[in-house]
Structure formats: C-alpha cells, structure tokens
Design an enzyme around this catalytic site. Structure first.
Site, PDB file in Angstrom:
ATOM      1  N   SER A 282       3.849   7.112   7.168  1.00  0.00           N
ATOM      2  CA  SER A 282       4.181   7.131   8.590  1.00  0.00           C
ATOM      3  C   SER A 282       3.926   5.763   9.202  1.00  0.00           C
ATOM      4  CB  SER A 282       3.336   8.178   9.309  1.00  0.00           C
ATOM      5  OG  SER A 282       2.054   7.637   9.546  1.00  0.00           O
ATOM      6  N   LYS A 283       4.390   5.600  10.440  1.00  0.00           N
ATOM      7  CA  LYS A 283       4.267   4.271  11.058  1.00  0.00           C
ATOM      8  C   LYS A 283       2.805   3.894  11.312  1.00  0.00           C
ATOM      9  CE  LYS A 283       5.060   5.484  15.866  1.00  0.00           C
ATOM     10  NZ  LYS A 283       5.891   5.273  17.028  1.00  0.00           N
ATOM     11  N   ARG A 284       1.937   4.912  11.424  1.00  0.00           N
ATOM     12  CA  ARG A 284       0.520   4.610  11.660  1.00  0.00           C
ATOM     13  C   ARG A 284      -0.184   4.174  10.379  1.00  0.00           C
ATOM     14  NH1 ARG A 284      -0.940   4.108  16.867  1.00  0.00           N
ATOM     15  NH2 ARG A 284       0.690   5.155  18.031  1.00  0.00           N
TER      16      ARG A 284
END
Ligand code: GLU
Length: 527
Positions: A282-284
C-alpha cells in the site's frame, strides 16, 4: 469468484465475440485521486509494452468522474511520472489524438444518452431512493443480522424505482426534477462467463452482483458506465488493468452485452505484495518499511512527503526493468532488459496470476547494474549535476570509472569517493590498529621516496615500481598496500591504488603521505 466454469447454468457469453482482427489499442486509465503508486506504473508499463509489441497504440485516459476524490496536481504528477519512466502514450490529454477529449470530465455530456439507452432497453432503471432512505435500509438490515445489504434483483422490488413505480409516476418525478440515479438491472441467476487472458475462464452468477449505479444524481456517470462507453468509443481492443478491477469485470461484460457492443479482451494483472508476502503493497508501506512506492516524490497539500524513486537516485531504466519483473518473466535467465528489449520480449501469456512480491534488495540490485552499464561520460554528467562546484568532466569521468563498481547511486560516488575530491580528514581506525606496525612509518616514507622519482606518473609505472619496492624490501603486499591506501584515502578499502594515485597526481600523493604520516602517528600515540 469462481474460476471454473460450472456446467449446470445457462451461460451468458458466447454472443460476445472478441475483437481479434482489429488494431491493438490499449489504455491506461488512472483516476487522479493521488500520486501514481508503483502498481499503477506497472499497469501503465504493461499496457505500453503490449502496445509496442503489437504495433498498437497506447492511450492515457484520465478517469475523474468521481469529483469528490479529485486531488489537485495528481494528473500532472501522473503525466510527469510516465515521462520520467519513458513510457509516454501516443494519445492522451496534452498529447492529442482522434478520440479525445481524454479526460472524462471533459466528456461529461456524452454519457447521459448512453445511460438512457440502457433504461430504454430495460437493462437499467431509474432509482429515486434518497441517500437517507438507503442508509435506513442498511441499518435495519444490519439490525436483523444481515450486514451486507445490497440494492439488487431482490431488494429493488421493494424500493422506489422505475421497476416498481408506474410509468406515469416515473415521468412525473422526472418532470418535477426529483433527484435520481440510473442503476444496472442485473438479471437473476445467470452465469456470466468470460475468458481473461491471464486468469482463464471466470464465471460469476448474477445473483452475487448488485445493481450498480451507472449514472449519478449529479449528472455524472460512474466509473463503470464512463469506462465502458469510453473503451468502446476509443476502440480499445484489450483492457489490461489491476486485479482489483476483476470483480467489476462481470458488470462490464454485461454492459457490453446490453449495448450490443464488441467486448475488448480482459487481462487482470496480479497484485503487488509487500516484501514479506503479507498483503497488498500500500502507499503507506513505502516510507514505513524504508523504500519508495511512488515513482517520484509526492508532496501532499498537508505538507507530507511520500518519497519517490527518482529523487532517491534510481535511474528510470532500472525502475522500469524491476517493475517489468513484478508479475512477468521472459522465460529465460536474462534479467537486464532495456525498454526496447522489454517491448520485444513482452507477452501477456507470461504474466502470472499469483501476486508479485516486491523486493527492495532486488530493486537496488537493478540500480547497481544500471549504474555499471551506464557509459562513464553520462555518469560524469550526472555527477556534475549533483555537485555545487563540479570538477571538469574529464576528471569526473575518471572518478566514475574508479567508483562505479562499488556504487549503487550517483550520490554514493560522491560520498564513498570523497577522497578523490579532497584530502581525507579521518583515517580508518581498524586499519590503523590492525596493520600499522612500529616500522610502518619508515616503510611508507621510503615508498614515498620511490614515488617521488616515478615519471611519467601513470598507474602502470606506479604498479611496476611498487612491485619492485616490495621485492627489494622483501615485504608482502598486505604489509604496504593497505597503509598506502590509508594515507592517501583514509579508508581501508576501495578501487585500485595505482589508478587512484595516477588520478591524484604525484604532488598530491606526496603531500597526502606527509599529512597522513603525521595524523596516523598521532592517532597511534593517542591509542
Ligand atoms: N479508473 C480506474 C483506476 O483508477 C481504471 C480501471 C480500468 O482500467 O478499467 O484504476
């Protein structure tokens, strides 16, 4: 989702024939809801490669029908990232093409007639339920132990829509301007069957699908309708996109049928997984696990920074090469591919179904290989770009030649090879404690004397002189070379000392030996 065709049910599929003899036209259709994640770049890349391989056209279409999720700057970010990666489309916003506009909000007015056509054909219907009424419905159903309430072929019969209201009532409500949406009228108990190039046959029963909204009360189409209408109008032959869209594909397939349009071929790409294989990347994850997940830096409006490969110092070729292998392989041991070679080698039948684990170490490995493969002249220019007051290009080229085998990024050349720019100020303590003996200063002074008389001061002549010095003194290489390196560079390891000496020049070598002797002796005495 059932991947095996069930023999019992009536299939809906055979009527839709695939367009096989039409030119290849593929699109990358991002929504400008934020920066482009690596997974999105991979989708763009595979579309690009597929188009090039098949003499086709690669298109970018911006899908911004959900205005509530629009993020300013995202479209520019997407275009800029694709440019950096070297995978520019031939049709798209700001590029042109015969099928534009390529931004859905600029096509706004063309979707409504298509939605109305579906209503006319009894494939869709008007629904007048308010958001509050639907929330109420969901809440009540939750309380009755059914948390997943859906607007579908069963529930629609009790709701406020054109399947339950009379035609007069519907017309009156439309005339009064009562807000409405248009929903897909999913048929009951039909098996939708389509062949995905990567996944094989996919079968889904319509009883498991809800009546998706196709046209919203704000006058905008939803993603589903706009996507199908545009793929049709833009004559898209293959839809290559992420696995997360597989659940939408049956609806899309039904829409093609409802319009009686040819259906493009589908290819749903595997997910990108975290390095430990646990879940979707994910982007995190990126900054949390210490690697970028975006192609270039992204600054949020709130002042947060998501780091990108470009700014970390990766070369676009390395990034693209690494991405190509996340879900695809050429079927040979070759791992290093230029973009042109990828275009030549890429086929969708070598894309795997299984999720692809992202490997940050392998990503660095690709970068290392690319740095080594890059001509020294080009590296020198990049290095100059990293320096406030660069040396002349010829010197920088030599520095790159000396350092590139040990570096991953251009910046490593500056940091690991700092002694090529200036005299060392520190001396590796391990080398001092392990190798510096009582007679070392005397040996190194003698070696200095030899250096003084070498002419021309080339790496070959220094090496010859060094070998005869060792022979004459009956010394092993390990007793002198590490100390010579220590005095000249301050380090315990590095590239050829003879090449370093030639690069620094005689005067500098002699002065560094003098300075080094003083500093190391001082260190020694302190210890
Ligand atoms: N707009 C969708 C996205 O953001 C595109 C999905 C598709 O390619 O059909 O990924």
């Amino acid at each position: 989702m059932n991947l095996n065709p069930s023999a019992k049910s009536h299939y809906l599929c055979a009527k839709l024939f695939y367009m096989s003899d039409k030119p290849v036209r593929v699109r990358f259709a991002p929504s400008p809801t934020g920066p482009l994640h690596m997974g999105g770049v991979r989708t763009a890349l595979y579309n690009y490669l597929f188009a090039k391989k098949n003499n086709g056209t690669f298109i970018i279409r911006i899908e911004d029908t959900d205005q509530t999720r629009f993020v300013p700057g995202a479209q520019d970010y997407i275009m800029d990232s694709m440019k950096w990666c070297g995978i520019m489309p031939t049709e798209g916003p700001g590029i042109g093409g015969n099928y534009g506009p390529y931004v859905q909000s600029e096509r706004k007015d063309l979707y409504r007639p298509y939605a109305e056509q579906l209503v006319k054909n009894d494939a869709a219907y008007y629904a007048f339920d308010t958001a509050e009424e639907l929330d109420d419905m969901r809440e009540r159903s939750k309380q009755m132990g059914m948390p997943n309430w859906q607007y579908n072929h069963v529930t629609r019969t009790t709701l406020k829509n054109s399947t339950t209201l009379s035609q007069d009532q519907v017309e009156a409500m439309l005339a009064e301007g009562v807000p409405y949406v248009i929903r897909m009228k999913m048929p009951r108990n039909r098996d939708i069957r389509f062949e995905d190039i990567i996944r094989g046959w996919v079968v889904v029963n319509t009883n498991n699908l809800d009546d998706k909204v196709l046209f919203k009360s704000d006058g905008m189409p939803t993603y589903h309708l706009a996507n199908i209408v545009d793929d049709h109008l833009m004559e898209i032959s293959h839809v290559i996109r992420g696995e997360e869209w597989l659940p939408s594909a049956p609806l899309h397939f039904m829409l093609y049928e409802a319009f009686a349009w040819d259906c493009p071929q589908f290819a749903h790409l595997p997910l990108l997984l975290r390095p430990d294989g646990n879940g979707k990347l994910s982007k995190r994850d990126g900054d949390r696990l210490g690697f970028p997940v975006f192609p270039t830096d992204w600054h949020t409006a709130e002042g947060e920074l998501y780091s990108g490969y470009r700014e970390k110092g990766y070369f676009p070729g390395a990034f693209i090469n690494m991405l190509a292998f996340l879900g695809w392989n050429p079927g040979t041991p070759q791992e290093l591919f230029s973009l042109e070679e990828l275009c030549e080698a890429f086929t969708l039948d070598r894309v795997s179904k299984a999720g692809a684990k992202f490997d940050p170490d392998k990503t660095k490995w690709f970068q290392q290989q690319y740095l080594r493969m890059t001509p020294e002249k080009e590296l020198a220019e990049m290095l100059a770009g990293e320096m406030e007051s660069p040396l002349d290009l010829e010197s920088l080229e030599t520095i790159c030649h000396l350092m590139k085998e040990r570096a991953t990024f251009i910046r490593d050349i500056l940091s690991d090879g700092s002694y090529l720019f200036e005299q060392p100020t520190t001396y590796d303590e391990q080398t001092v404690s392990k190798k510096w003996k009582d007679d070392s200063a005397a040996v190194l002074s003698e070696w200095r004397g030899v250096l003084e008389n070498i002419a021309p001061f080339t790496h070959d002549s220094i090496e010859i002189a060094f070998k005869s010095f060792l022979a004459e003194k009956n010394l092993g290489i390990g007793a002198v070379l590490p100390l010579f390196r220590l005095l000249l560079t301050g380090t315990g390891m590095g590239p050829s000392m003879f090449e370093i000496s030639e690069f620094l020049g005689k005067e500098e070598c002699l002065s560094r030996i003098n300075q080094g002797l003083i500093s190391v002796e001082a260190l020694k005495n302190k210890a």
